[in-house]
Structures are given as structure tokens and as C-alpha cells.
Design a protein around this motif. Sequence first.
Motif, PDB file in Angstrom:
ATOM      1  N   VAL A 218       2.424  25.592 -48.036  1.00 39.18           N
ATOM      2  CA  VAL A 218       1.160  25.072 -48.559  1.00 39.18           C
ATOM      3  C   VAL A 218       1.459  23.982 -49.590  1.00 39.18           C
ATOM      4  O   VAL A 218       2.608  23.703 -49.901  1.00 39.18           O
ATOM      5  CB  VAL A 218       0.317  26.198 -49.200  1.00 39.18           C
ATOM      6  CG1 VAL A 218      -0.078  27.231 -48.157  1.00 39.18           C
ATOM      7  CG2 VAL A 218       1.083  26.873 -50.353  1.00 39.18           C
ATOM      8  N   GLU A 219       0.392  23.378 -50.106  1.00 39.54           N
ATOM      9  CA  GLU A 219       0.490  22.335 -51.130  1.00 39.54           C
ATOM     10  C   GLU A 219       1.385  21.181 -50.675  1.00 39.54           C
ATOM     11  O   GLU A 219       2.168  20.615 -51.447  1.00 39.54           O
ATOM     12  CB  GLU A 219       1.008  22.917 -52.455  1.00 39.54           C
ATOM     13  CG  GLU A 219       0.093  23.987 -53.031  1.00 39.54           C
ATOM     14  CD  GLU A 219       0.635  24.591 -54.325  1.00 39.54           C
ATOM     15  OE1 GLU A 219       1.858  24.477 -54.566  1.00 39.54           O
ATOM     16  OE2 GLU A 219      -0.165  25.163 -55.073  1.00 39.54           O
ATOM     17  N   THR A 220       1.241  20.801 -49.413  1.00 40.43           N
ATOM     18  CA  THR A 220       2.063  19.739 -48.850  1.00 40.43           C
ATOM     19  C   THR A 220       1.631  18.378 -49.367  1.00 40.43           C
ATOM     20  O   THR A 220       0.448  18.067 -49.428  1.00 40.43           O
ATOM     21  CB  THR A 220       1.938  19.745 -47.310  1.00 40.43           C
ATOM     22  OG1 THR A 220       2.396  20.997 -46.822  1.00 40.43           O
ATOM     23  CG2 THR A 220       2.760  18.624 -46.694  1.00 40.43           C
ATOM     24  N   ARG A 221       2.624  17.582 -49.730  1.00 39.88           N
ATOM     25  CA  ARG A 221       2.346  16.184 -50.037  1.00 39.88           C
ATOM     26  C   ARG A 221       3.595  15.365 -49.735  1.00 39.88           C
ATOM     27  O   ARG A 221       4.717  15.875 -49.763  1.00 39.88           O
ATOM     28  CB  ARG A 221       1.888  15.991 -51.481  1.00 39.88           C
ATOM     29  CG  ARG A 221       2.914  16.254 -52.551  1.00 39.88           C
ATOM     30  CD  ARG A 221       2.263  16.121 -53.930  1.00 39.88           C
ATOM     31  NE  ARG A 221       3.233  15.999 -55.000  1.00 39.88           N
ATOM     32  CZ  ARG A 221       3.811  17.029 -55.610  1.00 39.88           C
ATOM     33  NH1 ARG A 221       3.512  18.263 -55.238  1.00 39.88           N
ATOM     34  NH2 ARG A 221       4.683  16.835 -56.597  1.00 39.88           N
ATOM     35  N   LEU A 222       3.384  14.107 -49.427  1.00 41.29           N
ATOM     36  CA  LEU A 222       4.461  13.182 -49.101  1.00 41.29           C
ATOM     37  C   LEU A 222       4.339  11.997 -50.039  1.00 41.29           C
ATOM     38  O   LEU A 222       3.315  11.312 -50.060  1.00 41.29           O
ATOM     39  CB  LEU A 222       4.352  12.730 -47.642  1.00 41.29           C
ATOM     40  CG  LEU A 222       5.490  11.883 -47.068  1.00 41.29           C
ATOM     41  CD1 LEU A 222       6.794  12.660 -47.070  1.00 41.29           C
ATOM     42  CD2 LEU A 222       5.144  11.437 -45.641  1.00 41.29           C
ATOM     43  N   GLU A 223       5.387  11.754 -50.842  1.00 41.29           N
ATOM     44  CA  GLU A 223       5.340  10.704 -51.852  1.00 41.29           C
ATOM     45  C   GLU A 223       6.547   9.800 -51.737  1.00 41.29           C
ATOM     46  O   GLU A 223       7.607  10.203 -51.251  1.00 41.29           O
ATOM     47  CB  GLU A 223       5.293  11.323 -53.262  1.00 41.29           C
ATOM     48  CG  GLU A 223       4.064  12.167 -53.519  1.00 41.29           C
ATOM     49  CD  GLU A 223       4.025  12.718 -54.943  1.00 41.29           C
ATOM     50  OE1 GLU A 223       4.965  12.413 -55.716  1.00 41.29           O
ATOM     51  OE2 GLU A 223       3.069  13.440 -55.259  1.00 41.29           O
TER      52      GLU A 223
END
Length: 244
Positions: A193-198
Amino acid sequence: MSSFHEHHGQQKAFFETDPGRIATRLFGHPSFPRTMRCKFAFLARQLASCRKVLEVGVGKGLQLTYFLDRMPDDCQYTGVDIAEAPLREARERLAPRFQERVRLQPAVGEQLPFEDGTFDAVFCVDVLHHAASQPSMLAEMRRVVRPGGRVICVEPNPLHPANLVYLRDPIEKGLFQLTLTHAREWTQHAGLVETRLENLPVFFPSFPGVLENVYGTLERVLEHVPVLNRFSTTQVLFASRPPA
């Protein structure tokens, strides 16, 4: 299953010998110390509260001492790699003061030999695109991290022009699969969960050394420039195991 083993056989055979690639021939130094140290300094900041960490794909451990110097004194580090020759080099390269805090062993990312919830965080650097199955590797990373623990994958940015040299490379071409859509699909499949791509603001190479400070200053500026900041050399996939 046969394709799974075939893929790992190809990857293992390559990294056991690590023959010179285009980047090595062009730039003359396979470790890219400035750019790699930017990545490991970033990871050390992200993982500063962790006491048990796992790195998947430690390779030759070129920056392992540098990383551990920036981690808490009581941090216990475990590193795995598909190839055994690089692990031997990593053991030899590791500073003596860290020998008791480090465990290195062979393993593949899709089959990690650890109990559920063993680590506070699991990370990899330029490794996720080598997996036979990114969702399977991420699922294993989720399994061995504690509830609420973090999974961080530092990866080449497909949008950076320099990475186009790998477009037809059978070992590296998987890097072009990393998109926000795929990242969400992979992590959802893995139960994260809490996926992000930066984007990590690393834009310039490690040479010449006299320009290191100039590069750092420019990167701090480019980090805040819309559109241009999307073309850094590096992306970071963040996710977490759901709390218990």
C-alpha cells in the motif's frame, strides 16, 4: 516455471562474470561513485529509524561501507544477490568495523530465504528491473518486512536519454517497464500500500571529479524545475506493508 529459471540463469551467468558493458566502456568506471553515493545517501536518510534492513541485489557492495557509515550504529544489515562471485567481493571490500553487523548470502528476489516480518525495511538499487517477475519480487519483499515496514526500490528512469543505450540490452531492458501504471499494478498484486513513484534528483555523471560540487548545486535547482525534473537518471518506488 521454465522461463522463470531460464531468466534467472541468464541473469546469474551475466553477473557472475560482469563483463564490460557500454556504460563501463564509455565512462571507464563501473561503480559511478558520485551518482551511486547520491542514491545510498538518500536511502540512509529514508531508513534512519530502521534497525534491521535487507538489500536485495547487493552485488559487489561497492557502496556498502559508505551506506552503513550513515546508518545507526545498531543497524543490522542483510544483503542477498543472485550471483556468488560479487558477494565474495562485497565481503572482502566491507570495512572490518562492520563485519559483525552484516550478513551476505545468495538468493533470488522472488524466493527470499527469511521468515515473515523479519526486517524493518527492504530495499534494492537498480535491481527490480532484473527480476523475472516484478510483482513476485515485490510480494516477497512485502512478506519479509514487518507490518507497517517500508519497501523502497531505486531504479533507472526510463525517460532519461542516457538509458536508451539499454533499450535492446537483454539484461537491462526491463527498466523500461517502470511506469506509474505498472508500479501500481505490481504493488497491488504484491499486497503493498501507499505506493508512489518519485524522481530522485540525480542528473549528472561522476566525472570529471572537479565538477562534483557544481553538479550537486545544479541538481538542487533542477529538482524544483517542472517538467525537467522528470528527466533525472533515477526514479524511486515507495510502498509499505499494511499495518497489522
